[in-house]
Design an enzyme around this catalytic site. Structure first.
Site, PDB file in Angstrom:
ATOM      1  CB  ALA A 121      -7.148  -3.128   4.273  1.00  0.00           C
ATOM      2  CG  ASN A 189     -11.044 -10.192   1.185  1.00  0.00           C
ATOM      3  OD1 ASN A 189     -11.278 -11.031   0.334  1.00  0.00           O
ATOM      4  ND2 ASN A 189     -11.952  -9.757   2.033  1.00  0.00           N
ATOM      5  CG  HIS A 219      -3.231  -6.256   8.078  1.00  0.00           C
ATOM      6  ND1 HIS A 219      -3.982  -7.345   8.444  1.00  0.00           N
ATOM      7  CD2 HIS A 219      -4.116  -5.359   7.581  1.00  0.00           C
ATOM      8  CE1 HIS A 219      -5.253  -7.123   8.158  1.00  0.00           C
ATOM      9  NE2 HIS A 219      -5.360  -5.919   7.642  1.00  0.00           N
TER      10      HIS A 219
END
Ligand SMILES: NC(=O)C1=CN([C@@H]2O[C@H](COP(=O)(O)OP(=O)(O)OC[C@H]3O[C@@H](n4cnc5c(N)ncnc54)[C@H](O)[C@@H]3O)[C@@H](O)[C@H]2O)C=CC1
Ligand SMILES: O=C([O-])CC(=O)C(=O)O
Length: 268
Positions: A121, A189, A219
């Protein structure tokens, strides 16, 4: 000849990857899956019209060239060890699990296998890896997720934090990517992968926010190196099944699988 693929973990990501291998990945054949619950997996396979057996992690390792690992972090070792000891290629997005079990790289080396930690991701790991060939001064990552994406996070559950009535952004964590991945193993992760790609998880700085103003898993990454300074952002659409997992994660694994057989590979 087709390379055979086994999927370990038949949840949000595993189901998406299995469906795509069966329909749209030439040169790859889905041979078997392993699952947390056989009955649930068999029902799901039937509903998707897929006729492959549900087997153990050991049987997957014995029979498949490529193992796609999409199980919970806690199951990583039981899937990765037999696969890599048998010289298989393991594609995973469990960066947090690799940080917890660094010895798995030695298992791959000894067995002649390879671990491919797909970008998942995140974005920009190609640039971070390139910069790491020179000198990286700092890597900073800020994750902001809607409260529903963090509700089941290990740290949130263990500390009894109520995110449902949050009126404004709450800083849940500030520290290294290593500590963050340990406290939020299913949720960052990506931070673990960033640490592994760049200056290591101990020097990679991380903040995690539960942010009720966000609808997506966001993010932001900033890197300062002797070759370049760069920053990038990604806003991942949460999956319906598991909001902590963005839709792009399964697509990243599919892209990694496609690259294995592709006559042209784009990106490092
Ligand atoms: N790096 C990244 O960008 C991302 C990584 N992830 C990681 O990917 C993994 C999978 O995520 P999701 O598909 O969203 O999870 P999920 O919870 O939807 O699916 C996991 C599946 O694995 C099954 N399972 C449990 N124990 C097992 C075992 N011993 N062997 C085989 N299967 C087992 C469960 O029954 C479930 O069906 C997690 O480790 C998650 O942390 C998730 C999202 C993004
Ligand atoms: O990092 C993860 O494990 C998942 C994630 O943030 C996302 O899907 O955006």
């Amino acid at each position: 000849m087709a390379q055979t693929v086994g999927i370990a973990g038949f949840g949000t990501i595993g189901t998406a990857v299995a469906t795509r291998i069966a329909r749209d990945l030439p040169g790859l054949e889905l041979l078997a899956i392993s699952a947390g619950r056989r009955d649930v997996a068999e029902t799901r396979l039937r509903s998707l019209d897929l006729t492959v057996p549900v087997v153990s992690a050991g049987e997957l390792a014995a029979s498949c060239d490529i193992i796609v690992e999409c199980a919970p972090t806690a199951a990583f070792l039981s899937i990765a060890e037999p696969a890599l000891a048998a010289g298989r290629t393991l594609i995973t997005v469990s960066g947090a699990a690799i940080l917890e079990h660094p010895g798995i790289v030695d298992v791959a080396r000894a067995g002649g296998g390879q671990i491919i930690l797909a970008t998942g991701a995140l974005l920009g790991l190609d640039a971070v890896r390139a910069a790491a060939e020179g000198v990286i001064h700092s890597v900073r990552m800020v994750t902001r997720k809607p409260p529903r994406s963090l509700r089941t996070a290990k740290y949130v559950v263990e500390n009894g934090i109520d995110l449902d009535s949050l009126a404004e952004p709450l800083l849940l964590f500030r520290g290294s990517a290593r500590e963050g991945a340990r406290a939020f193993p299913s949720n960052v992760n990506v931070a673990a992968a960033l640490g592994l790609a760049g200056i290591g998880a101990d020097r990679t700085e991380l903040e995690i926010w539960a942010d009720p103003t966000k609808l997506r898993n966001c993010h932001r990454i900033d890197v300062d190196a002797d070759s370049a300074r760069f920053g990038f952002e990604i806003e991942n659409i949460p999956t319906d099944e598991n909001p902590g997992t963005g839709r792009i994660t399964a697509l990243s694994m599919i892209a990694a699988l496609r690259a294995i057989r592709a006559p042209l590979r784009v990106g490092t």
